[in-house]
Design an enzyme around this catalytic site. Structure first.
Site, PDB file in Angstrom:
ATOM      1  N   GLU A 273      34.783  37.133  49.607  1.00 22.46           N
ATOM      2  CA  GLU A 273      34.594  37.330  47.411  1.00 22.46           C
ATOM      3  C   GLU A 273      34.652  36.107  47.065  1.00 22.46           C
ATOM      4  O   GLU A 273      35.220  35.766  46.185  1.00 22.46           O
ATOM      5  CB  GLU A 273      35.761  38.667  47.153  1.00 22.46           C
ATOM      6  N   PRO A 274      33.634  35.505  46.829  1.00 19.26           N
ATOM      7  CA  PRO A 274      33.265  34.221  46.784  1.00 19.26           C
ATOM      8  C   PRO A 274      33.178  34.069  45.261  1.00 19.26           C
ATOM      9  O   PRO A 274      32.674  34.874  44.720  1.00 19.26           O
ATOM     10  CB  PRO A 274      32.602  33.473  47.824  1.00 19.26           C
ATOM     11  N   GLY A 275      34.031  33.354  44.956  1.00 12.58           N
ATOM     12  CA  GLY A 275      33.316  33.128  43.302  1.00 12.58           C
ATOM     13  C   GLY A 275      33.038  31.009  43.223  1.00 12.58           C
ATOM     14  O   GLY A 275      31.667  31.531  42.924  1.00 12.58           O
ATOM     15  N   ARG A 276      34.224  30.939  42.934  1.00 11.66           N
ATOM     16  CA  ARG A 276      33.779  29.119  42.498  1.00 11.66           C
ATOM     17  C   ARG A 276      32.536  28.652  42.980  1.00 11.66           C
ATOM     18  O   ARG A 276      31.661  27.626  43.032  1.00 11.66           O
ATOM     19  CB  ARG A 276      35.262  28.726  42.822  1.00 11.66           C
ATOM     20  N   ARG A 312      40.354  24.101  32.135  1.00  8.58           N
ATOM     21  CA  ARG A 312      40.287  24.155  33.154  1.00  8.58           C
ATOM     22  C   ARG A 312      40.996  22.378  33.437  1.00  8.58           C
ATOM     23  O   ARG A 312      42.447  22.313  33.740  1.00  8.58           O
ATOM     24  CB  ARG A 312      39.847  23.462  34.379  1.00  8.58           C
ATOM     25  N   TYR A 316      45.088  22.905  34.394  1.00  7.03           N
ATOM     26  CA  TYR A 316      44.844  22.052  35.623  1.00  7.03           C
ATOM     27  C   TYR A 316      45.619  21.497  36.396  1.00  7.03           C
ATOM     28  O   TYR A 316      45.106  20.767  37.532  1.00  7.03           O
ATOM     29  CB  TYR A 316      44.374  22.958  37.068  1.00  7.03           C
ATOM     30  N   CYS A 343      44.030  21.428  17.390  1.00  8.78           N
ATOM     31  CA  CYS A 343      45.690  20.530  16.993  1.00  8.78           C
ATOM     32  C   CYS A 343      46.491  20.916  18.409  1.00  8.78           C
ATOM     33  O   CYS A 343      47.405  21.521  17.967  1.00  8.78           O
ATOM     34  CB  CYS A 343      45.665  20.982  15.955  1.00  8.78           C
ATOM     35  N   GLU A 344      46.148  19.897  19.682  1.00  8.06           N
ATOM     36  CA  GLU A 344      47.114  20.450  21.187  1.00  8.06           C
ATOM     37  C   GLU A 344      46.708  18.769  21.347  1.00  8.06           C
ATOM     38  O   GLU A 344      46.143  18.276  21.863  1.00  8.06           O
ATOM     39  CB  GLU A 344      47.417  20.991  21.523  1.00  8.06           C
TER      40      GLU A 344
HETATM   41  C1  LIG Z   1      39.558  34.522  42.015  1.00  7.75           C
HETATM   42  C2  LIG Z   1      39.321  36.053  42.915  1.00  7.75           C
HETATM   43  C3  LIG Z   1      38.430  35.805  44.078  1.00  7.75           C
HETATM   44  C4  LIG Z   1      37.582  34.115  44.215  1.00  7.75           C
HETATM   45  O1  LIG Z   1      38.105  32.655  44.330  1.00  7.75           O
HETATM   46  P1  LIG Z   1      36.895  31.733  43.743  1.00  7.75           P
HETATM   47  O2  LIG Z   1      37.892  30.934  44.915  1.00  7.75           O
HETATM   48  O3  LIG Z   1      36.454  31.582  42.691  1.00  7.75           O
HETATM   49  O4  LIG Z   1      35.941  32.214  45.545  1.00  7.75           O
HETATM   50  C5  LIG Z   1      38.128  36.397  44.940  1.00  7.75           C
HETATM   51  N1  LIG Z   1      39.093  37.554  45.665  1.00  7.75           N
HETATM   52  C6  LIG Z   1      40.219  37.572  44.931  1.00  7.75           C
HETATM   53  C7  LIG Z   1      41.458  38.552  44.804  1.00  7.75           C
HETATM   54  C8  LIG Z   1      40.260  36.855  43.781  1.00  7.75           C
HETATM   55  O5  LIG Z   1      41.628  36.566  42.675  1.00  7.75           O
END
Ligand SMILES: *Cc1c(COP(=O)(O)O)cnc(C)c1O
Length: 419
Positions: A273-276, A312, A316, A343-344
């Site tokens: 499940e890659p996102g970033r 972000r 973070y 305004c923060e």
């Molecule tokens: C957010 C998330 C991801 C993706 O994470 P990245 O750091 O963006 O790769 C994959 N699986 C689950 C369950 C998540 O909550």
């Protein structure tokens, strides 16, 4: 590697100058490179080509349906965390048999929608949720495929806010309770237990935490299989980091080299499940300088993008490089805070940043903003959300228009008693 490079003094996305895009859509705006997303998807997918696998892109990183369609066309599935994300994924043409549903708080309505859509499986995070999925499936006369999400208690060595696999985390089922939960799940008539899931955190820059987590999950899978459970899927989550400034995260090939030998012993289809890592460096946020302001002991560069557009840094203390869209070598370098109009005090894009002193009207590119950028945007301070633009070669495609003031009040009304 990304496709935002200078040609002469001018920043380009692929073959189009950023300035040229801004002339069309204004600022602030998000710009994504088709080529970068395409390359990053295949870097990941190809690295695991000798293992049966599904890449289920974690769409909370960037859920624009234009981006989703691009990835779906390359063969990606989707990791979703809400009914809204399921709606987007289906709209974008992600096949339902490549959609997995995570998250600690799935509502009965969301569960029904997902079952009706025949998604591949739910990643279940608690026994209460398992019970709920069972009830909904029973009422619909279906059997729900599930994986249980295990919390392997591994320190991913990343920011605490994006660390999810430690004992103190709200995510997953504690490793020592897992066997019991699997046995219970296996007895439910409308539940089919098909997998084990884990996701330990985000922006990981080392392979060791992945290896450690996978070893724990593997040993659980072997126990379950020996007890007769038909575990067919092993989901290793996402979390691979990217370079924001000087991090050196492993290439997907290095990750594959470290974990493939382990994964091959699972006799399972692997889900990742890659996102970033797919979209982070494929996007920038372009903003215009409004004012320079001399504080008592600080210099502020006030720009037209803010924490509502890119959260972000505020959330973070994340670092994003900021580059001029037009370079001028003779500009003196100063240390400044780059801040937005909200305004923060927490509204900043960069603090104590050494950069060529920008002038009012200059364009700045906030780099590595393709993941968790637009998807975290809000309308705080009644600021319309930015447009999103996808660039392919010399093609400029607006995949989301800038919101209008009318959009801001859609669905609101003034009660009759005031009229
Ligand atoms: C957010 C998330 C991801 C993706 O994470 P990245 O750091 O963006 O790769 C994959 N699986 C689950 C369950 C998540 O909550």
């Amino acid at each position: 590697m990304h496709d935002f490079q200078y040609q002469g003094d001018e920043l380009f996305c692929e073959k189009v100058s950023i300035q040229h895009i801004v002339e069309q859509v204004g600022t602030p705006c998000y710009i994504y490179s088709h080529q970068t997303i395409h390359r990053h998807f295949h870097a990941f997918d190809d690295a695991f080509e000798d293992i049966p696998h599904i890449v289920a892109y974690a769409m909370k990183a960037n859920s624009n349906i234009g981006v989703l369609r691009l990835l779906a066309k390359e063969g990606s599935g989707a990791d979703i965390v809400s009914g809204g994300e399921l709606f987007r994924a289906l709209k974008a043409g992600v096949p339902s048999n490549k959609i997995v549903f995570a998250g600690v708080g799935k509502s009965p309505e969301e569960i029904r929608y997902a079952l009706k859509s025949d998604i591949l499986m739910f990643n279940v995070e608690s026994s209460g949720e398992l019970q709920q999925i069972h009830e909904v499936a029973q009422a619909m006369g279906l059997r729900a495929r599930v994986a249980l999400r295990i919390n392997p208690d591994i320190d991913p060595k990343t920011h605490p806010y994006i660390s999810t696999g430690l004992k103190k985390s709200k995510f997953g089922i504690a490793a020592d309770q897992a066997l019991k939960e699997f046995e219970l799940a296996n007895q439910l008539s409308h539940i089919e237990v098909v997998g084990v899931h884990c996701h330990i955190g985000s922006q990981l820059t080392q392979v060791t935490p992945f290896v450690d987590a996978i070893k724990k999950v593997l040993s659980l899978i072997k126990t379950l299989q020996s007890q007769g459970l038909n575990i067919r899927y092993m989901n290793i989550g996402g979390g691979l980091g990217i370079t924001y400034s000087d991090e050196t995260p492993p290439h997907p090939k290095d990750l594959a080299a470290a974990i493939s030998p382990l994964l091959k012993t699972a006799s399972c289809q692997i889900i990742m499940e890659p996102g970033r890592s797919l979209v982070g460096n494929a996007g920038i946020l372009v903003t215009k300088v409004l004012y320079n302001k001399e504080g008592a002991n600080k210099q502020f560069v006030i720009v037209d993008a803010a924490m509502n557009d890119l959260l972000r840094p505020s959330l973070y203390e994340a670092h994003h490089d900021i580059q001029p869209v037009l370079k001028n070598e003779s500009t003196p370098v100063h240390t400044v805070d780059v801040v937005g109009p909200i305004c923060e005090s927490g509204d900043f894009l960069a603090k104590d940043r050494k950069m060529p002193q920008p002038q009012s009207g200059d364009l700045l590119a906030v780099m590595s903003a393709g993941a968790y950028g637009f998807t975290m945007a809000s309308n705080y301070n009644s600021r319309p959300k930015t447009p999103e633009v996808l660039v392919k070669d010399d093609n400029i495609m607006v995949i989301r228009e800038r919101e209008t003031y009318e959009d801001l009040i859609r669905g609101e009304s003034i009660p009759e008693i005031f009229t």
